[in-house]
Design an enzyme around this catalytic site. Structure first.
Site, PDB file in Angstrom:
ATOM      1  N   LYS A  67       0.798  -1.235   0.000  1.00  0.00           N
ATOM      2  CA  LYS A  67       0.000   0.000   0.000  1.00  0.00           C
ATOM      3  C   LYS A  67       0.828   1.280   0.000  1.00  0.00           C
ATOM      4  O   LYS A  67       0.446   2.295   0.585  1.00  0.00           O
ATOM      5  CB  LYS A  67      -0.988   0.057   1.175  1.00  0.00           C
ATOM      6  CG  LYS A  67      -1.782  -1.190   1.482  1.00  0.00           C
ATOM      7  CD  LYS A  67      -2.036  -2.099   0.343  1.00  0.00           C
ATOM      8  CE  LYS A  67      -2.984  -1.565  -0.696  1.00  0.00           C
ATOM      9  NZ  LYS A  67      -2.986  -2.478  -1.891  1.00  0.00           N
ATOM     10  N   THR A  71       1.886  -0.591  -7.149  1.00  0.00           N
ATOM     11  CA  THR A  71       1.218  -0.727  -8.442  1.00  0.00           C
ATOM     12  C   THR A  71       1.710   0.365  -9.407  1.00  0.00           C
ATOM     13  O   THR A  71       1.976   0.111 -10.580  1.00  0.00           O
ATOM     14  CB  THR A  71      -0.308  -0.596  -8.260  1.00  0.00           C
ATOM     15  OG1 THR A  71      -0.712  -1.399  -7.147  1.00  0.00           O
ATOM     16  CG2 THR A  71      -1.056  -1.041  -9.497  1.00  0.00           C
ATOM     17  N   TRP A  72       1.811   1.544  -8.876  1.00  0.00           N
ATOM     18  CA  TRP A  72       2.269   2.702  -9.652  1.00  0.00           C
ATOM     19  C   TRP A  72       3.708   2.492 -10.135  1.00  0.00           C
ATOM     20  O   TRP A  72       4.024   2.675 -11.318  1.00  0.00           O
ATOM     21  CB  TRP A  72       2.175   3.928  -8.747  1.00  0.00           C
ATOM     22  CG  TRP A  72       2.283   5.256  -9.407  1.00  0.00           C
ATOM     23  CD1 TRP A  72       2.299   5.523 -10.752  1.00  0.00           C
ATOM     24  CD2 TRP A  72       2.377   6.532  -8.749  1.00  0.00           C
ATOM     25  NE1 TRP A  72       2.394   6.863 -10.961  1.00  0.00           N
ATOM     26  CE2 TRP A  72       2.443   7.505  -9.759  1.00  0.00           C
ATOM     27  CE3 TRP A  72       2.398   6.939  -7.409  1.00  0.00           C
ATOM     28  CZ2 TRP A  72       2.535   8.874  -9.451  1.00  0.00           C
ATOM     29  CZ3 TRP A  72       2.486   8.289  -7.106  1.00  0.00           C
ATOM     30  CH2 TRP A  72       2.552   9.245  -8.122  1.00  0.00           C
ATOM     31  N   HIS A 130       7.841  -7.578  -1.342  1.00  0.00           N
ATOM     32  CA  HIS A 130       7.589  -6.877  -0.072  1.00  0.00           C
ATOM     33  C   HIS A 130       8.553  -7.359   1.013  1.00  0.00           C
ATOM     34  O   HIS A 130       8.468  -6.936   2.160  1.00  0.00           O
ATOM     35  CB  HIS A 130       6.160  -7.132   0.410  1.00  0.00           C
ATOM     36  CG  HIS A 130       5.092  -6.468  -0.399  1.00  0.00           C
ATOM     37  ND1 HIS A 130       5.220  -5.192  -0.903  1.00  0.00           N
ATOM     38  CD2 HIS A 130       3.844  -6.880  -0.764  1.00  0.00           C
ATOM     39  CE1 HIS A 130       4.112  -4.866  -1.554  1.00  0.00           C
ATOM     40  NE2 HIS A 130       3.264  -5.870  -1.487  1.00  0.00           N
TER      41      HIS A 130
HETATM   42  P1  A3P Z   1      -5.159   4.459  -1.452  1.00  0.00           P
HETATM   43  O1  A3P Z   1      -5.683   3.280  -0.746  1.00  0.00           O
HETATM   44  O2  A3P Z   1      -4.717   5.546  -0.513  1.00  0.00           O
HETATM   45  O3  A3P Z   1      -6.044   4.977  -2.521  1.00  0.00           O
HETATM   46  P2  A3P Z   1       0.001  -0.566  -3.591  1.00  0.00           P
HETATM   47  O4  A3P Z   1       0.057  -0.379  -5.055  1.00  0.00           O
HETATM   48  O5  A3P Z   1       1.373  -0.540  -2.956  1.00  0.00           O
HETATM   49  O6  A3P Z   1      -0.815  -1.723  -3.180  1.00  0.00           O
HETATM   50  O7  A3P Z   1      -0.676   0.744  -2.989  1.00  0.00           O
HETATM   51  C1  A3P Z   1      -2.013   1.032  -3.269  1.00  0.00           C
HETATM   52  C2  A3P Z   1      -2.232   2.516  -3.088  1.00  0.00           C
HETATM   53  O8  A3P Z   1      -1.709   3.221  -4.205  1.00  0.00           O
HETATM   54  C3  A3P Z   1      -3.715   2.857  -3.033  1.00  0.00           C
HETATM   55  O9  A3P Z   1      -3.789   4.027  -2.213  1.00  0.00           O
HETATM   56  C4  A3P Z   1      -4.010   3.133  -4.496  1.00  0.00           C
HETATM   57  O10 A3P Z   1      -5.167   3.882  -4.718  1.00  0.00           O
HETATM   58  C5  A3P Z   1      -2.760   3.872  -4.916  1.00  0.00           C
HETATM   59  N1  A3P Z   1      -2.466   3.786  -6.358  1.00  0.00           N
HETATM   60  C6  A3P Z   1      -2.713   2.744  -7.191  1.00  0.00           C
HETATM   61  N2  A3P Z   1      -2.312   3.029  -8.432  1.00  0.00           N
HETATM   62  C7  A3P Z   1      -1.799   4.279  -8.399  1.00  0.00           C
HETATM   63  C8  A3P Z   1      -1.233   5.131  -9.400  1.00  0.00           C
HETATM   64  N3  A3P Z   1      -1.133   4.760 -10.673  1.00  0.00           N
HETATM   65  N4  A3P Z   1      -0.805   6.346  -9.011  1.00  0.00           N
HETATM   66  C9  A3P Z   1      -0.915   6.748  -7.728  1.00  0.00           C
HETATM   67  N5  A3P Z   1      -1.438   5.989  -6.748  1.00  0.00           N
HETATM   68  C10 A3P Z   1      -1.881   4.764  -7.072  1.00  0.00           C
END
Ligand code: A3P
Length: 318
Positions: A67, A71-72, A130
């Site tokens: 989190k 993903t980004w 992770h």
């Molecule tokens: P929120 O729950 O605050 O919206 P991970 O990818 O490490 O699992 O983290 C998920 C978090 O990154 C979520 O945050 C999600 O909405 C956000 N997220 C996913 N894709 C993203 C992107 N392309 N750019 C920015 N934030 C992103």
């Protein structure tokens, strides 16, 4: 041989019996393994990863706490590396989930098989993990491969994690009250926690070996994605040419990988991960400071104190 497999299984089962265990936020379990809380479903994969992974100098490892923008980072790294193979309008990112394009060691590669064949992945291989720095396979630390770490301020990471857990919760599991999640978080009891140890491991490595470990913050990326995409590209050995810069390629890639662009794609609205997590659970709000809608002032104060206590003097702050 099947005999050997049986033996390995016994050794693994015995290991599990020796580890402290806690109930995870979603009703599954966490094991305290090598000083971090490993989700039960990832335990076997983490051990196999440590035993069998052989890094290549050209590998790119994307590391994070859950989190924090994984993903980004996956979308960006994949697109940067493959930008000459496809025009951006035909990017695989438009039809394939970022987590499929860049598999996790814990939830994909070693989740499906104890000793997967990773030879056929195109070079450079991009994998995500992770697993904390201290527990990474030696070959990752000893080879020339690059590590890119992304972290996020613990307030938002906690809230994002809490929402994610609610979404993944099985029907027979009671939703976890935020107060309880917060308490556990403060004790470090959450997937791949404690948070502090996780970020500090990579933070220190990035200070000691700046050519090996790039340390990124979600908030900084939100503030200026173009400069960070540029930095990322340089670090992983795929720098943008001045021609590309002039043509606005960095901006175009940043737009393609943005939350707004990815979350509305059919592929990210449907389907799920091998671990069972639906693809759409990875796209929620993507805001900095959403914690303000959830944490009480006293929780926030306690978190601030923890940050000071755990990270004070490290040079890392949020
Ligand atoms: P929120 O729950 O605050 O919206 P991970 O990818 O490490 O699992 O983290 C998920 C978090 O990154 C979520 O945050 C999600 O909405 C956000 N997220 C996913 N894709 C993203 C992107 N392309 N750019 C920015 N934030 C992103």
């Amino acid at each position: 041989s099947s005999h050997g497999e049986e033996e390995k299984k016994d050794v693994f089962q015995e290991l599990l019996l020796t580890l402290p265990k806690e109930r995870n936020w979603d009703g599954t379990f966490l094991y305290l393994y090598q000083n971090f809380w490993c989700p039960s479903i990832a335990m076997k994969a983490v051990v196999s990863f440590q035993q069998h992974f052989e890094a290549r100098d050209t590998d790119i490892i994307l590391a994070s706490t859950p989190k924090s923008g994984t993903t980004w980072l996956k979308a960006l790294a994949f697109t940067i590396v493959n930008r000459t193979s496809y025009p951006l309008k035909d990017s695989p990112l438009l039809t394939t989930a970022p987590h499929e394009l860049v598999p996790f060691t814990e939830f994909d590669l070693y989740f499906k098989s104890q000793c997967p064949n990773l030879e056929d992945y195109p070079t450079p291989r991009i994998f995500a993990t992770h697993t904390p720095y201290a527990s990474l396979p030696c070959s990752i630390k000893d080879s020339e491969c690059r590590i890119v770490y992304v972290c996020r301020n613990p307030f938002d990471q906690l809230i994002s994690h809490w929402h994610f857990t609610l979404k993944l919760r099985r029907e027979n599991v009671e939703p976890l009250p935020l107060e309880e999640g917060f308490e556990m978080y403060c004790k470090g009891i959450h997937s791949f926690g404690p948070f502090w140890d996780h970020v500090l491991g990579f933070w220190k490595a990035s200070l000691e070996r700046p050519d090996k470990v790039l340390f990124l913050k979600y908030e900084d990326m939100k503030e200026n994605i173009v400069s960070h995409a540029k930095r990322l590209a340089e670090f992983i050995g795929f720098p943008f040419s001045s021609e590309e810069e002039k043509q606005g390629v960095i901006e175009e890639i940043s737009r393609l990988c943005s939350f707004e662009s990815l979350k509305d794609l059919e592929v990210n609205k449907n389907g799920s991960r091998p671990s069972g997590a639906p693809n759409n659970a990875f796209f929620r709000k993507a805001e900095v400071g959403d914690w303000g809608n959830h944490l009480t002032p006293s929780m926030a104060k306690r978190m601030e104190k923890l940050i000071e206590e755990k990270l004070g003097g490290s040079g890392l702050s949020f």
